[in-house]
Design a protein around this motif. Structure first.
Motif, short mmCIF file in Angstrom:
data_model
loop_
_atom_site.label_atom_id
_atom_site.label_comp_id
_atom_site.label_asym_id
_atom_site.label_seq_id
_atom_site.Cartn_x
_atom_site.Cartn_y
_atom_site.Cartn_z
N LEU A 366 -35.13 48.64 25.39
CA LEU A 366 -35.20 48.05 24.06
C LEU A 366 -36.06 48.95 23.17
O LEU A 366 -37.02 49.57 23.65
CB LEU A 366 -35.87 46.67 24.13
CG LEU A 366 -35.10 45.56 24.87
CD1 LEU A 366 -35.99 44.32 25.02
CD2 LEU A 366 -33.83 45.20 24.14
N CYS A 367 -35.72 49.05 21.88
CA CYS A 367 -36.56 49.83 20.96
C CYS A 367 -37.99 49.26 20.98
O CYS A 367 -38.17 48.05 21.14
CB CYS A 367 -36.05 49.71 19.52
SG CYS A 367 -34.36 50.22 19.27
N CYS A 370 -38.88 45.80 19.35
CA CYS A 370 -37.66 44.98 19.23
C CYS A 370 -38.02 43.50 19.36
O CYS A 370 -38.81 43.11 20.22
CB CYS A 370 -36.69 45.38 20.34
SG CYS A 370 -35.28 44.26 20.49
N PRO A 371 -37.44 42.65 18.53
CA PRO A 371 -37.75 41.22 18.64
C PRO A 371 -37.41 40.64 20.02
O PRO A 371 -38.09 39.71 20.47
CB PRO A 371 -36.87 40.57 17.55
CG PRO A 371 -35.89 41.61 17.12
CD PRO A 371 -36.51 42.92 17.42
N HIS A 372 -36.39 41.18 20.68
CA HIS A 372 -36.03 40.64 22.00
C HIS A 372 -37.16 40.83 23.01
O HIS A 372 -37.34 40.03 23.92
CB HIS A 372 -34.77 41.34 22.56
CG HIS A 372 -33.55 41.16 21.71
ND1 HIS A 372 -33.33 40.04 20.97
CD2 HIS A 372 -32.50 41.99 21.49
CE1 HIS A 372 -32.17 40.17 20.32
NE2 HIS A 372 -31.65 41.34 20.62
N CYS A 403 -27.86 44.09 23.27
CA CYS A 403 -29.11 44.84 23.47
C CYS A 403 -30.05 44.11 24.41
O CYS A 403 -30.74 44.71 25.24
CB CYS A 403 -29.84 45.01 22.13
SG CYS A 403 -29.26 46.37 21.14
N ASN A 473 -30.88 38.08 16.13
CA ASN A 473 -31.46 39.21 15.40
C ASN A 473 -30.63 39.54 14.16
O ASN A 473 -30.73 40.62 13.60
CB ASN A 473 -31.61 40.44 16.31
CG ASN A 473 -30.28 40.91 16.85
OD1 ASN A 473 -29.24 40.32 16.55
ND2 ASN A 473 -30.29 41.96 17.64
N ALA A 477 -26.16 44.31 17.15
CA ALA A 477 -26.99 45.52 17.19
C ALA A 477 -26.43 46.61 18.09
O ALA A 477 -26.39 47.79 17.75
CB ALA A 477 -28.40 45.16 17.62
N CYS A 540 -33.28 42.59 13.80
CA CYS A 540 -33.28 43.84 14.58
C CYS A 540 -33.91 44.95 13.73
O CYS A 540 -33.67 45.04 12.53
CB CYS A 540 -31.82 44.17 14.92
SG CYS A 540 -31.47 45.89 15.18
N LEU A 541 -34.72 45.80 14.38
CA LEU A 541 -35.40 46.86 13.62
C LEU A 541 -34.42 47.87 13.02
O LEU A 541 -34.61 48.36 11.92
CB LEU A 541 -36.37 47.61 14.55
CG LEU A 541 -37.49 46.79 15.19
CD1 LEU A 541 -38.33 47.67 16.09
CD2 LEU A 541 -38.35 46.14 14.12
N GLU A 542 -33.38 48.19 13.79
CA GLU A 542 -32.36 49.14 13.30
C GLU A 542 -31.67 48.57 12.06
O GLU A 542 -31.45 49.27 11.08
CB GLU A 542 -31.30 49.37 14.37
CG GLU A 542 -31.53 50.56 15.27
CD GLU A 542 -31.77 51.83 14.51
OE1 GLU A 542 -30.90 52.24 13.73
OE2 GLU A 542 -32.86 52.41 14.68
S1 SF4 Z 1 -31.16 48.09 18.12
FE1 SF4 Z 1 -32.23 46.27 17.40
S2 SF4 Z 1 -31.79 44.65 18.86
FE2 SF4 Z 1 -31.23 46.59 19.82
S3 SF4 Z 1 -33.04 47.23 20.99
FE3 SF4 Z 1 -33.24 48.19 18.97
S4 SF4 Z 1 -34.42 46.71 17.71
FE4 SF4 Z 1 -33.69 45.64 19.52
#
Ligand code: SF4
Length: 557
Positions: A366-367, A370-372, A403, A473, A477, A540-542
């Motif tokens: 995960l980034c 990331c909220p997850h 994700c 999110n 994503a 999602c951050l992206e």
């Molecule tokens: S793309 Fe978005 S949802 Fe996927 S891991 Fe990165 S921040 Fe999380």
């Protein structure tokens, strides 16, 4: 003719536009996503305006294919896009669509993923085409992706069947220069005249099934003379015959010079197959005098298995089934080289893999931020408190595709099952009904819409003691931030409308600083001996980055 440098996916999309496409529908899934992204980028928003076409994402692959059937019924040309596992979801309208009297051309572009670069299995869509008894075209380069897509629409209208276009990862995501042809006019609105061809009531369906079987003879004749089913027999060495398909043909050609040298200047006889049903007459001609045949095909042993039903005499067949060619993973020139019994190239190991200095493994994660990640930290904390024994025997955490599946790897290691789109919900119900005390399903917002709602309805009706956690999110994503079909603000009324009690539908903000507070609320719902839904929300951050960039650029894409 114009020239353009395009990805294989984009070439297929442009082929559809130039074939007179009126509407395209799909669900994102690597490696097929770029077909629809290109179509959306170039769509004019309506299938009704003259010279225009419509392209849009759908809730899932089944709804996409059903919409395309409606377009075809109205006499216009339609395309559907999906990845190979998406065809499992769409298999009901796909199999039944083969029995309809297709009016406007209907092309189903399916991208397979040999090697499972971003998929849960390696299935080969050519089996589905054969199962449904519809033709399949298998491009081996970007130019063919363009021309075969155009041709697929003609074929669909000529034989009145859906046509499957089989792409694969390497072709979908590689770019090459292609030559294009002039764009054709779109079909006028002209709905199917014979309604009995579109109503699969048993009496009509029986007749339509006979009609589909009768079409097979014409399809076989078409495939034998199709230019991509190229038989090279005259003057060739028949002590070895080679059958190739798709990218396997390219990898074979990369090794051909060495193969000919190793055989004292003799070039084996060969058949390349790019159009299905299998050109049986060509296969028989190739194999009747050959001593041995080797099959090199990208994906599963579709041709090799069918050979046994076509050949009228005994001949040694080598390929994936006997391990001459690797049964799993992607083909590449080195894997094919080994199958041809050629020595590995310098620097390449016997297994066909290049010997590289050992690098540390870098599993996808995960980034950071990331909220997850914050949601999984909360779930982990609550489970540790409720079920502290090693292996958490009283808990089942079923995750889904997106994700958030990356939460299965360290440092989170939370999900215990990941099977297919929507399975987390049904599996949580099953685990609860099997006696697991804390049965949990974890699903993303888009996956919930794709196929999470029907199993939730089952659980509501059964009043299953489980907790569904939706990780919202606000975006799809994993496939590159496509828009979720309905916004997050509509989730609460939707779920309440399905019958969840309002006191057991809880919304939480997925933030690290709220971990303690969120854990208390989540624990209460997991302990509740009935059905509860907890939604963790944060963008999602992206998606946030992309949205901010678009806003600072004045709303441009
Ligand atoms: S793309 Fe978005 S949802 Fe996927 S891991 Fe990165 S921040 Fe999380």
């Amino acid at each position: 003719m114009k020239e353009q440098a395009l990805l294989g996916d984009e070439a297929a999309a442009l082929g559809a536009i130039h074939a007179g496409l009126s509407a395209a529908y799909g669900y994102p899934g690597t490696p097929s996503t770029e077909i629809m992204e290109y179509l959306i980028e170039n769509a004019q928003g309506s299938a009704l305006a003259p010279g225009a076409f419509l392209a849009s994402w759908c809730v899932n692959e089944k709804t996409a294919l059903e919409a395309a059937l409606g377009v075809s019924f109205a006499g216009k040309r339609a395309m559907v896009t999906m990845k190979h596992v998406g065809l499992n979801v769409a298999s009901d309208p796909f199999m039944n669509g083969a029995l309809l009297g297709i009016k406007g051309g209907l092309v189903i572009a399916v991208a397979d993923d040999p090697g499972m670069h971003s998929s849960q299995n390696e299935q080969d869509s050519r089996f589905y085409a054969s199962f449904a008894m519809v033709p399949c075209l298998e491009p081996r380069n970007q130019q063919e992706a363009y021309t075969m897509t155009r041709e697929a629409f003609d074929l669909s209208e000529k034989f009145q069947v859906p046509v499957l276009l089989r792409m694969t990862t390497r072709l979908s995501h590689a770019r090459a220069q292609i030559k294009t042809e002039p764009e054709r006019a779109r079909n006028p609105l002209s709905k199917a005249g014979d309604k009995t061809q579109w109503m699969l009531l048993p009496a009509y369906a029986r007749r339509n099934y006979i009609s589909l079987i009768e079409k097979q003879r014409g399809l076989l004749e078409w495939s034998v003379v199709h230019p991509s089913n190229k038989l090279e027999l005259e003057g060739r060495d028949l002590s070895l015959a080679v059958i190739t398909s798709g990218l396997g043909g390219n990898y074979y050609e990369e090794n051909l010079e060495d193969l000919v040298k190793s055989r004292g200047g003799k070039t084996p006889a060969r058949l390349h197959i790019g159009a299905y049903p299998l050109p049986e007459a060509s296969i028989l001609r190739l194999c009747e005098k050959a001593d041995r045949v080797i099959v090199i095909e990208e994906g599963q042993p579709v041709i090799e298995e069918r050979l046994r039903g076509i050949l009228t005499h005994s001949i040694t067949v080598n390929g994936k089934l006997d391990g001459t060619v690797s049964r799993t993973g992607e083909l590449d020139p080195d894997v094919v080289r080994l199958g041809l019994a050629l020595p590995p190239r310098p620097g390449v190991l016997n297994s066909g893999t290049v010997s590289l200095p050992k690098l540390p493994g870098r599993p996808p994660q995960l980034c950071t931020g990331c909220p997850h990640g914050d949601s999984y930290e909360t779930i982990k904390k609550v489970i540790q408190e409720l079920d502290p024994a090693e292996g958490h025997p009283n808990t089942a955490i079923n995750s889904d595709i997106g994700c958030y599946a990356l939460g299965a790897t360290p440092p989170y290691s939370v999900p215990e099952s990941i099977v297919c789109m929507g399975a987390s919900v049904g599996m949580a119900r099953g685990a609860a009904e099997a006696g697991i005390k804390y049965a949990i399903g974890v699903i993303g917002d888009s996956t919930f819409l794709h196929s999470g709602i029907p199993p939730l309805i089952d659980a509501i009706i059964a009043d299953t003691p489980m907790t569904l956690i939706i990780l919202d999110n606000s975006i799809v994503a994993m496939t590159g931030c496509q828009q979720t079909m309905i916004g997050s603000d509509k989730f609460t009324p939707l779920i309440l409308g399905l019958g969840i009690k309002s006191e057991h539908l809880v919304e939480l903000e997925a933030k690290r600083q709220l971990l303690e507070e969120n854990a208390v609320k989540l624990k209460k719902e997991i302990e509740y001996p009935g059905l509860s839904v907890v939604i963790f929300k944060r963008e999602c951050l992206e998606a946030f980055r992309k949205r901010r960039k678009a806003e600072t650029q004045g709303g441009s894409k």
